[in-house]
Design a protein around this motif. Structure first.
Motif, PDB file in Angstrom:
ATOM      1  N   TRP A 187       0.837  -1.204   0.000  1.00  0.00           N
ATOM      2  CA  TRP A 187       0.000   0.000   0.000  1.00  0.00           C
ATOM      3  C   TRP A 187       0.878   1.264   0.000  1.00  0.00           C
ATOM      4  N   GLU A 188       1.877   1.266   0.851  1.00  0.00           N
ATOM      5  CA  GLU A 188       2.785   2.428   0.907  1.00  0.00           C
ATOM      6  C   GLU A 188       3.504   2.624  -0.431  1.00  0.00           C
ATOM      7  N   GLU A 189       3.904   1.527  -1.015  1.00  0.00           N
ATOM      8  CA  GLU A 189       4.607   1.566  -2.303  1.00  0.00           C
ATOM      9  C   GLU A 189       3.691   2.142  -3.398  1.00  0.00           C
ATOM     10  N   VAL A 190       2.439   1.722  -3.375  1.00  0.00           N
ATOM     11  CA  VAL A 190       1.479   2.168  -4.395  1.00  0.00           C
ATOM     12  C   VAL A 190       1.174   3.664  -4.271  1.00  0.00           C
ATOM     13  N   TYR A 191       1.103   4.171  -3.038  1.00  0.00           N
ATOM     14  CA  TYR A 191       0.731   5.583  -2.826  1.00  0.00           C
ATOM     15  C   TYR A 191       1.933   6.542  -2.858  1.00  0.00           C
ATOM     16  N   LYS A 192       3.130   5.991  -2.721  1.00  0.00           N
ATOM     17  CA  LYS A 192       4.327   6.842  -2.612  1.00  0.00           C
ATOM     18  C   LYS A 192       4.495   7.818  -3.782  1.00  0.00           C
ATOM     19  N   PRO A 193       4.283   7.374  -5.024  1.00  0.00           N
ATOM     20  CA  PRO A 193       4.429   8.322  -6.145  1.00  0.00           C
ATOM     21  C   PRO A 193       3.480   9.519  -6.044  1.00  0.00           C
ATOM     22  N   PHE A 194       2.423   9.386  -5.253  1.00  0.00           N
ATOM     23  CA  PHE A 194       1.471  10.490  -5.080  1.00  0.00           C
ATOM     24  C   PHE A 194       1.792  11.328  -3.837  1.00  0.00           C
ATOM     25  N   GLY A 195       2.903  10.975  -3.160  1.00  0.00           N
ATOM     26  CA  GLY A 195       3.289  11.735  -1.976  1.00  0.00           C
ATOM     27  C   GLY A 195       2.362  11.512  -0.792  1.00  0.00           C
ATOM     28  N   VAL A 196       1.715  10.348  -0.755  1.00  0.00           N
ATOM     29  CA  VAL A 196       0.745  10.048   0.306  1.00  0.00           C
ATOM     30  C   VAL A 196       1.156   8.784   1.070  1.00  0.00           C
ATOM     31  N   LEU A 197       1.096   8.889   2.403  1.00  0.00           N
ATOM     32  CA  LEU A 197       1.357   7.732   3.266  1.00  0.00           C
ATOM     33  C   LEU A 197       0.012   7.208   3.774  1.00  0.00           C
ATOM     34  N   PRO A 198      -0.331   5.943   3.456  1.00  0.00           N
ATOM     35  CA  PRO A 198      -1.621   5.398   3.897  1.00  0.00           C
ATOM     36  C   PRO A 198      -1.493   4.571   5.170  1.00  0.00           C
ATOM     37  N   MET A 199      -2.534   4.589   5.988  1.00  0.00           N
ATOM     38  CA  MET A 199      -2.646   3.678   7.124  1.00  0.00           C
ATOM     39  C   MET A 199      -4.082   3.171   7.184  1.00  0.00           C
ATOM     40  N   ALA A 200      -4.258   1.932   7.586  1.00  0.00           N
ATOM     41  CA  ALA A 200      -5.611   1.413   7.794  1.00  0.00           C
ATOM     42  C   ALA A 200      -6.218   2.160   8.973  1.00  0.00           C
ATOM     43  N   CYS A 201      -7.444   2.656   8.812  1.00  0.00           N
ATOM     44  CA  CYS A 201      -8.036   3.470   9.879  1.00  0.00           C
ATOM     45  C   CYS A 201      -9.543   3.268   9.920  1.00  0.00           C
ATOM     46  N   GLY A 202      -9.932   2.047  10.243  1.00  0.00           N
ATOM     47  CA  GLY A 202     -11.351   1.762  10.378  1.00  0.00           C
ATOM     48  C   GLY A 202     -11.825   0.698   9.405  1.00  0.00           C
ATOM     49  N   ALA A 203     -12.882  -0.002   9.797  1.00  0.00           N
ATOM     50  CA  ALA A 203     -13.428  -1.067   8.960  1.00  0.00           C
ATOM     51  C   ALA A 203     -14.916  -1.199   9.271  1.00  0.00           C
ATOM     52  N   THR A 204     -15.687  -1.573   8.241  1.00  0.00           N
ATOM     53  CA  THR A 204     -17.130  -1.725   8.459  1.00  0.00           C
ATOM     54  C   THR A 204     -17.513  -3.125   8.909  1.00  0.00           C
ATOM     55  N   GLY A 205     -16.644  -4.110   8.676  1.00  0.00           N
ATOM     56  CA  GLY A 205     -17.084  -5.487   8.849  1.00  0.00           C
ATOM     57  C   GLY A 205     -18.054  -5.832   7.722  1.00  0.00           C
ATOM     58  N   VAL A 206     -18.757  -6.952   7.885  1.00  0.00           N
ATOM     59  CA  VAL A 206     -19.629  -7.458   6.830  1.00  0.00           C
ATOM     60  C   VAL A 206     -20.809  -6.520   6.590  1.00  0.00           C
ATOM     61  N   GLN A 207     -21.055  -6.202   5.337  1.00  0.00           N
ATOM     62  CA  GLN A 207     -22.172  -5.336   4.986  1.00  0.00           C
ATOM     63  C   GLN A 207     -23.404  -6.177   4.621  1.00  0.00           C
ATOM     64  N   THR A 208     -24.418  -5.536   4.106  1.00  0.00           N
ATOM     65  CA  THR A 208     -25.609  -6.266   3.663  1.00  0.00           C
ATOM     66  C   THR A 208     -25.705  -6.154   2.145  1.00  0.00           C
ATOM     67  N   ALA A 209     -26.507  -7.038   1.540  1.00  0.00           N
ATOM     68  CA  ALA A 209     -26.627  -7.041   0.077  1.00  0.00           C
ATOM     69  C   ALA A 209     -27.473  -5.882  -0.426  1.00  0.00           C
ATOM     70  N   GLY A 210     -28.283  -5.307   0.461  1.00  0.00           N
ATOM     71  CA  GLY A 210     -28.995  -4.096   0.077  1.00  0.00           C
ATOM     72  C   GLY A 210     -30.509  -4.177   0.112  1.00  0.00           C
ATOM     73  N   TRP A 211     -31.098  -3.058  -0.295  1.00  0.00           N
ATOM     74  CA  TRP A 211     -32.548  -2.862  -0.256  1.00  0.00           C
ATOM     75  C   TRP A 211     -33.129  -3.029  -1.649  1.00  0.00           C
ATOM     76  N   PHE A 212     -34.173  -3.827  -1.743  1.00  0.00           N
ATOM     77  CA  PHE A 212     -34.740  -4.165  -3.052  1.00  0.00           C
ATOM     78  C   PHE A 212     -36.254  -3.966  -3.051  1.00  0.00           C
ATOM     79  N   ASN A 213     -36.764  -3.480  -4.167  1.00  0.00           N
ATOM     80  CA  ASN A 213     -38.206  -3.449  -4.346  1.00  0.00           C
ATOM     81  C   ASN A 213     -38.663  -4.550  -5.298  1.00  0.00           C
ATOM     82  N   LYS A 214     -37.714  -5.360  -5.738  1.00  0.00           N
ATOM     83  CA  LYS A 214     -38.049  -6.552  -6.536  1.00  0.00           C
ATOM     84  C   LYS A 214     -37.440  -7.758  -5.840  1.00  0.00           C
ATOM     85  N   GLU A 215     -38.168  -8.837  -5.807  1.00  0.00           N
ATOM     86  CA  GLU A 215     -37.635 -10.062  -5.206  1.00  0.00           C
ATOM     87  C   GLU A 215     -36.509 -10.639  -6.054  1.00  0.00           C
ATOM     88  N   ILE A 216     -35.527 -11.217  -5.382  1.00  0.00           N
ATOM     89  CA  ILE A 216     -34.459 -11.914  -6.102  1.00  0.00           C
ATOM     90  C   ILE A 216     -34.603 -13.409  -5.802  1.00  0.00           C
TER      91      ILE A 216
END
Lengths: 365, 365
Positions: free
Chosen positions: A143-172
């Motif tokens: 990650w650091e290697e990928v962002y370095k050319p842009f002058g940006v240092l990345p760090m992991a800072c939060g996670a959502t965990g498992v999301q949901t498939a979403g809201w539907f008005n049609k049955e799947i």
């Protein structure tokens, strides 16, 4: 403009409080202590003010840094649109408009296609696996290697965990039900939907509710019960589908402008790193607790929670694998990242068979 | 004894370096900055020197605090037995022999029965669930309340994730195979084994290998592949069973003597809290990555990895539920903790059905 304002504008000021105890003639000596300098930084974010979960996490980060540094590093948090639009956070940090940013890596996939692999993949890593890969499996170094050319240092800072498939008005009920489905779902999940015959419609958060209610879209995914409830999506859709195959986790990033980073003394750098790591865990805990509570609320309000059929999930998984491989293949940097990551995640998933997955199963069998 | 030594011995010294830049007449003023005081603290631990995983985590904690505080809070880490024995860490912090300690809460179950519930439960929470309960579900508040009468402030500071069921020289094909089995397995898992007709034998880490090799015991559980490989247990046992039903996770604790804690300025308190939180995540990442690698190594060395039969796991789960309930019922404080925790964990587990567990399953089905 006073001298103090000029220094502040440059992102570096003298700590009036830290100097208050020192007499005029020793001011310079006290300043030279690594503790004698105050930094006033800006952090642009991709989140509306007080946004549950991820927005709260960004605020927590700034507060922790200020407390730990005893005010020597003050970070003013800007909501999306206050200084720069939500999706321009990375650019703003890259060019130094702000020293820091907080957002989701896949928001800048147009500029950095490989960023998606540090963020979320359909049928990809959950939060625990993403963290193991990032922090102990070589992920952060890539990650650091990928962002370095842009002058940006990345760090992991939060996670959502498992999301949901979403809201539907049609049955799947079958794979055919995706044909012609108009759905708001960005990223790689959207690419999967397109290949399944659906139509991807993108729009900012503020427009989703109305689009769903008026039938401009048939479905949307957002994040999970915690954020979805806050947006009121259950009042505009019939069915809430699980599981969140398209995003088993989203990892958020702290971006630091590398030139600004290099002006920080070692103790403040260590403080920033630990604060990011704190938020990385705390936000996941927050999502896990609040999603559970919000799902209970949604059920009490009569929401029809459904699981996507196995047949549909099997097809989605097949198409998702093609999409992820094709996305990586389209960019040489992404190819390098995915090659390493894919092999590592496979090993973690193989091991999960005899521990994490099995524990979930034996407790409920 | 020089003045500086006396102050250091009391755990509080003046930072010579921080004062070097200040002239004599302003020394007092500089000292009064929250940054002007140095603390030299001791941290006793339950771990041998350089112990993989948890021992490394304790060292990381001390290093982070020193870096973030720019040397204002120095923590000397003591291995088990150097100042106090492994199982007396909590006592040592309680009476102020050391300002800090690092160990596993269930080590002091004799003194604080409720401590077990913040640590590990058979068929209980995994690391993610324990963290959600502790940090967002009221767990930490209960933990602080339970330890307060002992003058100890607890913080979560590391987790093993899912363990393994252990090393066996006898096959486990049915519930009857536990009858007469001599196994080293402490804690609530041991209580389950006893109810299954086995004999629990307890011994320190250093004696396990020989006991297994000579047949003094038929089986042992230790931690997981990472630590087990380091102990060489695969050279003394035929079968390696999964999953670690007895400990789906062990959470470790940082203990702080409350009187010592109250002498720390707010910035150092914030630094300690964030360092503990950093280690809490980092150690889990470490275990997840290294356990996976170590399991690969063990398989390459020809270890016979087996899964406990479903019938056996079902019986273990039934007995474990009785054991946990009975353990809680035997102590009023534990009763209070378990009542709150049990309900919360059930809600998390119900929610995991439609997200975390399902994600593990749909990726491999």
């Amino acid at each position: 403009m006073k001298r103090r304002d000029i220094l502040t504008a440059a992102g570096v000021g003298l700590a009036a409080t830290a100097l208050a105890g020192c007499q005029k003639q020793t001011e310079t000596a006290c300043e030279q202590q690594s503790t004698g300098q105050t930094f006033n930084w800006k952090m642009v974010t991709s989140w509306p003010k007080n946004f549950p979960g991820v927005g709260v996490g960004a605020e927590r980060f700034a507060k922790l840094v200020e407390e730990m540094s005893n005010g020597r590093l003050k970070i003013k948090v800007y909501a999306a649109g206050e200084l720069v639009p939500a999706l321009e956070v990375f650019d703003a940090v890259s060019r130094g408009t702000a020293e820091m940013g907080h957002g989701a890596p896949y928001y800048w996939k147009g500029k950095v296609p490989a960023a998606q692999f540090f963020c979320a993949l359909p049928f990809g890593p959950n939060a625990q696996e993403m963290n193991a890969w990032l922090h102990k499996g070589g992920g952060i170094q890539l990650w650091e290697e990928v962002y370095k050319p842009f002058g940006v240092l990345p760090m992991a800072c939060g996670a959502t965990g498992v999301q949901t498939a979403g809201w539907f008005n049609k049955e799947i009920n079958s794979v055919d039900d995706f044909k012609g489905l108009k759905m708001r779902t960005p990223g790689l999940g959207g690419e999967v939907l397109t290949r399944m015959g659906g139509t991807v419609v993108n729009m900012p958060a503020g427009e989703i509710f109305t689009a769903l209610q008026t039938g401009a879209i048939d479905a949307t995914e957002w994040i999970g019960p915690y954020n979805d409830l806050a947006l009121g999506l259950h009042k505009a859709a019939k069915y809430y589908y699980t599981p969140g195959w398209q995003e088993p986790n989203v990892t958020f990033e702290l971006d630091v402008n590398i030139k600004a980073w290099e002006t920080l003394p070692a103790d403040l750098q260590a403080i920033v790193r630990a604060a990011a790591r704190d938020v990385n865990g705390d936000m996941l805990d927050d999502y896990n607790a609040r999603n559970m509570e919000a799902m209970e609320t949604l059920k009490k309000e009569g929401v029809d929670v459904r699981r996507l059929p196995d047949e549909v999930l099997a097809k989605l998984r097949e198409v998702a694998a093609e999409v992820v491989d094709a996305t990586a293949a389209a960019d040489p940097v992404a190819t390098k990242v995915w090659e390493q990551q894919k092999a590592y995640l496979q090993r973690l998933s193989d091991y999960a068979e005899v521990n994490e997955r099995d524990i979930y199963n034996i407790r409920r069998s």
